[in-house]
Enzyme design. Structure first.
Site, PDB file in Angstrom:
ATOM      1  N   TYR A  28       0.803  -1.225   0.000  1.00 54.27           N
ATOM      2  CA  TYR A  28       0.000   0.000   0.000  1.00 54.27           C
ATOM      3  C   TYR A  28       0.837   1.277   0.000  1.00 54.27           C
ATOM      4  O   TYR A  28       0.279   2.376  -0.024  1.00 54.27           O
ATOM      5  CB  TYR A  28      -0.922   0.020   1.229  1.00 54.27           C
ATOM      6  CG  TYR A  28      -1.926  -1.099   1.265  1.00 54.27           C
ATOM      7  CD1 TYR A  28      -2.906  -1.215   0.284  1.00 54.27           C
ATOM      8  CD2 TYR A  28      -1.904  -2.039   2.291  1.00 54.27           C
ATOM      9  CE1 TYR A  28      -3.829  -2.248   0.318  1.00 54.27           C
ATOM     10  CE2 TYR A  28      -2.831  -3.080   2.336  1.00 54.27           C
ATOM     11  CZ  TYR A  28      -3.792  -3.175   1.346  1.00 54.27           C
ATOM     12  OH  TYR A  28      -4.703  -4.193   1.384  1.00 54.27           O
ATOM     13  N   HIS A  33      -4.603   6.080  -0.956  1.00 56.54           N
ATOM     14  CA  HIS A  33      -5.113   6.060   0.413  1.00 56.54           C
ATOM     15  C   HIS A  33      -4.013   6.311   1.441  1.00 56.54           C
ATOM     16  O   HIS A  33      -4.312   6.530   2.606  1.00 56.54           O
ATOM     17  CB  HIS A  33      -5.770   4.701   0.687  1.00 56.54           C
ATOM     18  CG  HIS A  33      -7.161   4.795   1.241  1.00 56.54           C
ATOM     19  ND1 HIS A  33      -7.873   5.977   1.345  1.00 56.54           N
ATOM     20  CD2 HIS A  33      -7.985   3.837   1.749  1.00 56.54           C
ATOM     21  CE1 HIS A  33      -9.065   5.721   1.864  1.00 56.54           C
ATOM     22  NE2 HIS A  33      -9.157   4.447   2.132  1.00 56.54           N
ATOM     23  N   ASN A  80      -9.850   1.757   7.838  1.00 59.13           N
ATOM     24  CA  ASN A  80     -11.234   1.828   8.306  1.00 59.13           C
ATOM     25  C   ASN A  80     -11.381   1.746   9.817  1.00 59.13           C
ATOM     26  O   ASN A  80     -12.465   2.013  10.348  1.00 59.13           O
ATOM     27  CB  ASN A  80     -12.063   0.712   7.656  1.00 59.13           C
ATOM     28  CG  ASN A  80     -12.209   0.896   6.159  1.00 59.13           C
ATOM     29  OD1 ASN A  80     -11.679   1.840   5.579  1.00 59.13           O
ATOM     30  ND2 ASN A  80     -12.925  -0.010   5.524  1.00 59.13           N
TER      31      ASN A  80
END
Length: 199
Positions: A28, A33, A80
């Site tokens: 990632y 994000h 999240n």
């Protein structure tokens, strides 16, 4: 040669928290994000520290800035559930939301643009949603980093987890430096000035 230092815990209590939102794991690292991680890494680099101490479900470091004592955080809970890490640290140090600056990605802004706000809704950003929900407050100053509008045919999750192109990454790296300056102004109580300069 300049070596970054592992920051010592400052004497006295923490007065502010600065959080960059993102996802752990190497896959990632260059994704949209993770713009929040990129922003706080630039802030840490400017102040000569590395964010590598594991605490509050996050990688952390400490910085002293104009008499204020900052905890820097990169939650490792995945985006999240960012609120689990942030609220744990807030509760431990008894820090109110207005002293917690959140840096995160925003798909409503073109790549490299910034928006600073004193407070507000999560705007659909799930890390911010988690923080607001678990803290019971939306009174968090925030620095939003534009990562580009979702193309029509893309799924939202796929878009925010897609990598920046090389040209986009250059823009984000430049923006991350401005994020550092904006965070310093916010911490010093000059949020209006930061908004005037960078919005």
């Amino acid at each position: 040669m300049f070596f970054k230092k592992r920051a010592a815990m400052p004497s006295g209590g923490i007065t502010h928290i600065v959080v960059g939102l993102g996802n752990p794991d190497r896959k990632y690292e260059n994704t949209r994000h993770n713009a929040g991680f990129m922003g706080i890494d630039a802030f840490a680099e400017k102040h000569g520290v590395v964010i590598d101490r594991l605490k509050f479900k996050s990688y952390c470091s400490f910085v002293e800035l104009d008499g204020k004592k900052l905890l820097l955080m990169k939650p490792q809970t995945y985006m999240n559930e960012s609120g689990k890490a942030v609220v744990e640290a807030m509760n431990f140090y008894k820090i109110p939301p207005e002293n917690v600056v959140i840096i995160f990605d925003d798909i409503s802004l073109d790549v490299g643009l910034m928006r600073i706000r004193r407070r507000g809704s999560d705007g659909g950003q799930k890390g911010m949603r988690s923080i607001i929900y678990l803290s019971g407050s939306d009174n968090f100053p925030r620095v939003k980093i534009g990562v580009g509008h979702k193309p029509e045919k893309w799924d939202l999750a796929d878009w925010v987890l897609s990598d920046f192109s090389s040209s986009e990454k250059k823009l984000i790296d430049e923006t991350a430096k401005r994020v550092s300056d904006a965070v310093e102004l916010i911490i010093s109580g000059q949020t209006d000035k930061a908004m005037n300069l960078y919005n």
